[in-house]
Design an enzyme around this catalytic site. Sequence first.
Site, PDB file in Angstrom:
ATOM      1  N   HIS A   1       0.863  -1.203   0.000  1.00 25.50           N
ATOM      2  CA  HIS A   1       0.000   0.000   0.000  1.00 25.50           C
ATOM      3  C   HIS A   1       0.892   1.243   0.000  1.00 25.50           C
ATOM      4  O   HIS A   1       1.718   1.388  -0.904  1.00 25.50           O
ATOM      5  CB  HIS A   1      -0.938  -0.094   1.226  1.00 25.50           C
ATOM      6  CG  HIS A   1      -2.055   0.905   1.284  1.00 25.50           C
ATOM      7  ND1 HIS A   1      -2.449   1.690   0.234  1.00 25.50           N
ATOM      8  CD2 HIS A   1      -2.879   1.236   2.307  1.00 25.50           C
ATOM      9  CE1 HIS A   1      -3.474   2.458   0.610  1.00 25.50           C
ATOM     10  NE2 HIS A   1      -3.744   2.209   1.873  1.00 25.50           N
TER      11      HIS A   1
ATOM     12  N   HIS B   1      -2.315  -2.389  -9.574  1.00 32.90           N
ATOM     13  CA  HIS B   1      -3.295  -1.740  -8.699  1.00 32.90           C
ATOM     14  C   HIS B   1      -4.563  -2.578  -8.670  1.00 32.90           C
ATOM     15  O   HIS B   1      -4.957  -3.157  -9.674  1.00 32.90           O
ATOM     16  CB  HIS B   1      -3.632  -0.339  -9.227  1.00 32.90           C
ATOM     17  CG  HIS B   1      -4.263   0.536  -8.201  1.00 32.90           C
ATOM     18  ND1 HIS B   1      -5.609   0.506  -7.924  1.00 32.90           N
ATOM     19  CD2 HIS B   1      -3.730   1.446  -7.364  1.00 32.90           C
ATOM     20  CE1 HIS B   1      -5.879   1.370  -6.967  1.00 32.90           C
ATOM     21  NE2 HIS B   1      -4.763   1.958  -6.602  1.00 32.90           N
TER      22      HIS B   1
ATOM     23  N   ASP C   1       2.745   5.414  -6.776  1.00 32.47           N
ATOM     24  CA  ASP C   1       4.003   5.349  -6.017  1.00 32.47           C
ATOM     25  C   ASP C   1       5.236   5.225  -6.889  1.00 32.47           C
ATOM     26  O   ASP C   1       6.359   5.309  -6.376  1.00 32.47           O
ATOM     27  CB  ASP C   1       3.943   4.137  -5.072  1.00 32.47           C
ATOM     28  CG  ASP C   1       2.888   4.344  -4.006  1.00 32.47           C
ATOM     29  OD1 ASP C   1       1.990   3.494  -3.879  1.00 32.47           O
ATOM     30  OD2 ASP C   1       2.941   5.392  -3.345  1.00 32.47           O
TER      31      ASP C   1
HETATM   32  C1  SDX Z   1      -1.399   2.108  -3.335  1.00 37.33           C
HETATM   33  O1  SDX Z   1      -6.136   0.698  -3.198  1.00 37.33           O
HETATM   34  C2  SDX Z   1      -5.672   1.885  -3.443  1.00 37.33           C
HETATM   35  O2  SDX Z   1      -6.353   2.755  -3.947  1.00 37.33           O
HETATM   36  C3  SDX Z   1      -4.203   2.053  -3.029  1.00 37.33           C
HETATM   37  C4  SDX Z   1      -3.557   3.397  -3.462  1.00 37.33           C
HETATM   38  C5  SDX Z   1      -4.178   4.601  -2.749  1.00 37.33           C
HETATM   39  O3  SDX Z   1      -4.053   5.713  -3.263  1.00 37.33           O
HETATM   40  O4  SDX Z   1      -4.702   4.403  -1.603  1.00 37.33           O
HETATM   41  O5  SDX Z   1      -3.670   3.560  -4.868  1.00 37.33           O
HETATM   42  C6  SDX Z   1      -2.060   3.422  -3.085  1.00 37.33           C
HETATM   43  O6  SDX Z   1      -1.365   1.288  -2.440  1.00 37.33           O
HETATM   44  C7  SDX Z   1      -0.872   1.800  -4.716  1.00 37.33           C
HETATM   45  C8  SDX Z   1      -0.280   0.353  -4.830  1.00 37.33           C
HETATM   46  C9  SDX Z   1       1.153   0.379  -4.262  1.00 37.33           C
HETATM   47  N1  SDX Z   1       1.659  -1.024  -4.160  1.00 37.33           N
HETATM   48  C10 SDX Z   1       2.639  -1.452  -4.973  1.00 37.33           C
HETATM   49  O7  SDX Z   1       3.109  -0.796  -5.917  1.00 37.33           O
HETATM   50  C11 SDX Z   1       3.154  -2.849  -4.612  1.00 37.33           C
HETATM   51  C12 SDX Z   1       3.279  -3.698  -5.898  1.00 37.33           C
HETATM   52  N2  SDX Z   1       1.904  -3.982  -6.379  1.00 37.33           N
HETATM   53  C13 SDX Z   1       1.314  -5.264  -5.992  1.00 37.33           C
HETATM   54  O8  SDX Z   1       1.628  -5.655  -4.683  1.00 37.33           O
HETATM   55  C14 SDX Z   1      -0.173  -5.336  -6.391  1.00 37.33           C
HETATM   56  O9  SDX Z   1      -0.253  -4.897  -7.684  1.00 37.33           O
HETATM   57  C15 SDX Z   1      -1.222  -4.625  -5.574  1.00 37.33           C
HETATM   58  C16 SDX Z   1      -1.150  -4.972  -4.120  1.00 37.33           C
HETATM   59  C17 SDX Z   1      -1.099  -3.149  -5.729  1.00 37.33           C
HETATM   60  C18 SDX Z   1      -2.597  -5.056  -6.100  1.00 37.33           C
HETATM   61  O10 SDX Z   1      -2.725  -6.405  -5.803  1.00 37.33           O
HETATM   62  P1  SDX Z   1      -4.056  -7.232  -6.228  1.00 37.33           P
HETATM   63  O11 SDX Z   1      -5.104  -6.340  -6.737  1.00 37.33           O
HETATM   64  O12 SDX Z   1      -4.393  -8.143  -5.094  1.00 37.33           O
HETATM   65  O13 SDX Z   1      -3.577  -8.035  -7.454  1.00 37.33           O
HETATM   66  P2  SDX Z   1      -2.813  -9.408  -7.402  1.00 37.33           P
HETATM   67  O14 SDX Z   1      -1.725  -9.342  -6.365  1.00 37.33           O
HETATM   68  O15 SDX Z   1      -3.818 -10.506  -7.286  1.00 37.33           O
HETATM   69  O16 SDX Z   1      -2.102  -9.430  -8.832  1.00 37.33           O
HETATM   70  C19 SDX Z   1      -2.762  -9.960  -9.961  1.00 37.33           C
HETATM   71  C20 SDX Z   1      -1.643 -10.645 -10.746  1.00 37.33           C
HETATM   72  C21 SDX Z   1      -0.928 -11.720  -9.935  1.00 37.33           C
HETATM   73  O17 SDX Z   1      -0.384 -12.650 -10.866  1.00 37.33           O
HETATM   74  P3  SDX Z   1      -1.255 -14.023 -11.199  1.00 37.33           P
HETATM   75  O18 SDX Z   1      -1.496 -14.689  -9.854  1.00 37.33           O
HETATM   76  O19 SDX Z   1      -2.522 -13.549 -11.863  1.00 37.33           O
HETATM   77  O20 SDX Z   1      -0.348 -14.815 -12.114  1.00 37.33           O
HETATM   78  O21 SDX Z   1      -0.623  -9.688 -11.100  1.00 37.33           O
HETATM   79  C22 SDX Z   1       0.597 -10.034 -10.430  1.00 37.33           C
HETATM   80  C23 SDX Z   1       0.245 -10.988  -9.311  1.00 37.33           C
HETATM   81  O22 SDX Z   1       1.328 -11.844  -9.034  1.00 37.33           O
HETATM   82  N3  SDX Z   1       1.146  -8.782  -9.938  1.00 37.33           N
HETATM   83  C24 SDX Z   1       2.427  -8.424 -10.017  1.00 37.33           C
HETATM   84  C25 SDX Z   1       2.478  -7.136  -9.457  1.00 37.33           C
HETATM   85  N4  SDX Z   1       1.261  -6.753  -9.058  1.00 37.33           N
HETATM   86  C26 SDX Z   1       0.435  -7.781  -9.353  1.00 37.33           C
HETATM   87  N5  SDX Z   1       3.509  -9.075 -10.492  1.00 37.33           N
HETATM   88  C27 SDX Z   1       4.684  -8.417 -10.422  1.00 37.33           C
HETATM   89  N6  SDX Z   1       4.840  -7.162  -9.904  1.00 37.33           N
HETATM   90  C28 SDX Z   1       3.744  -6.504  -9.423  1.00 37.33           C
HETATM   91  N7  SDX Z   1       3.866  -5.288  -8.925  1.00 37.33           N
END
Ligand code: SDX
Length: 428
Positions: free
Chosen positions: A265, A306, A363
């Site tokens: 997050h 996201h 971010d």
């Molecule tokens: C913020 O919610 C909000 O509005 C948050 C925010 C706000 O203003 O409040 O926008 C601020 O928190 C932005 C996000 C910051 N976090 C990161 O940058 C961390 C990296 N991102 C991931 O951890 C992830 O993308 C999330 C947590 C942001 C979202 O996760 P989800 O929606 O649960 O999606 P997921 O983890 O299920 O991913 C779907 C797929 C998966 O692969 P498969 O299982 O389908 O094969 O995408 C992959 C994930 O492994 N994936 C990534 C990835 N993000 C998702 N793979 C590599 N790198 C990534 N960053």
Amino acid sequence: MADKKAQLIIEGAAPVELPILTGSVGPEVIDVRGLTSTGRFTFDPGFMSTASCESKITYIDGDKGILLHRGYPIEQLAEKSDYLETCYLLLNGELPNAEEKATFVSTVKNHTMVHEQLKTFFNGFRRDAHPMAVMCGVVGALSAFYHDSLDIKNPQHREISAIRLIAKMPTLAAMVYKYSMGQPMIYPRNDLSYAENFLHMMFNTPCEIKPISPVLAKAMDRIFVLHADHEQNASTSTVRLAGSSGANPFACIAAGIAALWGPAHGGANEAVLSMLDEIGDVSNIDKFIAKAKDKDDPFKLMGFGHRVYKNFDPRANVMKQTCDEVLAELGIQDPQLELAMKLDEIARNDPYFKERNLYPNVDFYSGIILKAIGIPTSMFTVIFALARTVGWISHWKEMLSSPYKIGRPRQLYTGYDQRDYPPLESRN
Ligand code: SDX
């Protein structure tokens, strides 16, 4: 407004009719409150398909990359508004006129000081404590200073709590930084704008009061606007849940700060800079892209992906543009920006990221600007918490302004059924 119905057919049971509610814009929701009559619950870990509340504050269209605050696009607010005006909009629902804006700014300015005794709370922390750990502690401690003068059922008390939090977060954030540096804490000044005042408290000392660069102040204010609110994200949902028990708003915001800290997050902005440090050079990008795609490797591309945006994050676009402006105006050639842009370009063209709609989020570029302003990486999430306070407290205020219930989800239980207690001697 319910003008359609869904019908749930359960084997061996009468069909259940569930109203479908439509908002002013965006997806319809199926009102499942009637499910309790069937003795069943919905099951949705991570709330992937759950709307937790009704709100009028912020609207996100993840497919189109749209972010509206009370109907105004984030791109227009970032370009034409400023943070305190955006705070007024989020809190009150409309942009202020000139007189309302002047009054709001003056009121905030007159609440920027914190109780002098609050300084003693810092001394319990190690100087090298993570700034977010200190922030959780001192913001929670504010509840000890206002608890008795706070009736959350009183709209005026809710309003002054919101003002106090918006006004004091920059002061507390700067105090956290000064404590980590072993420097004297700097008092706020009422002759400076919100962003200028924050940079003044962060970087000036009793020995020398330097004027604040208008370029840096504008960039800081822009970053505050871009982080102000974002619908029902994890930390905002945490504040709403804490607030639903009737907890003190300062304690609720401390809970939001704790939730924001996680690298998935708000902690991602700090994690992006650490990741760029680890990648080091453009020649290593392919190796890290492979790690991000490897299911056996916990590494994720920080600042990418996201839950809601399955297209670009509009804030990331504005952040990138601001990044270019600030670095150009300061004459900074930051190799980490070059590396970030190359990583962005490669990831956007990689099938793994394209298939999963993974794009840079808010971010990804913010850390580059914060570094150019002189903010240390460990303070990045504190800046996010400072800016998001208005979003958190606006949602808290919205929830308390109409009838609400304490948030109390249920579960799918897969543990033991009832069994009798065995005496100690019988256990092997
Ligand atoms: C913020 O919610 C909000 O509005 C948050 C925010 C706000 O203003 O409040 O926008 C601020 O928190 C932005 C996000 C910051 N976090 C990161 O940058 C961390 C990296 N991102 C991931 O951890 C992830 O993308 C999330 C947590 C942001 C979202 O996760 P989800 O929606 O649960 O999606 P997921 O983890 O299920 O991913 C779907 C797929 C998966 O692969 P498969 O299982 O389908 O094969 O995408 C992959 C994930 O492994 N994936 C990534 C990835 N993000 C998702 N793979 C590599 N790198 C990534 N960053």
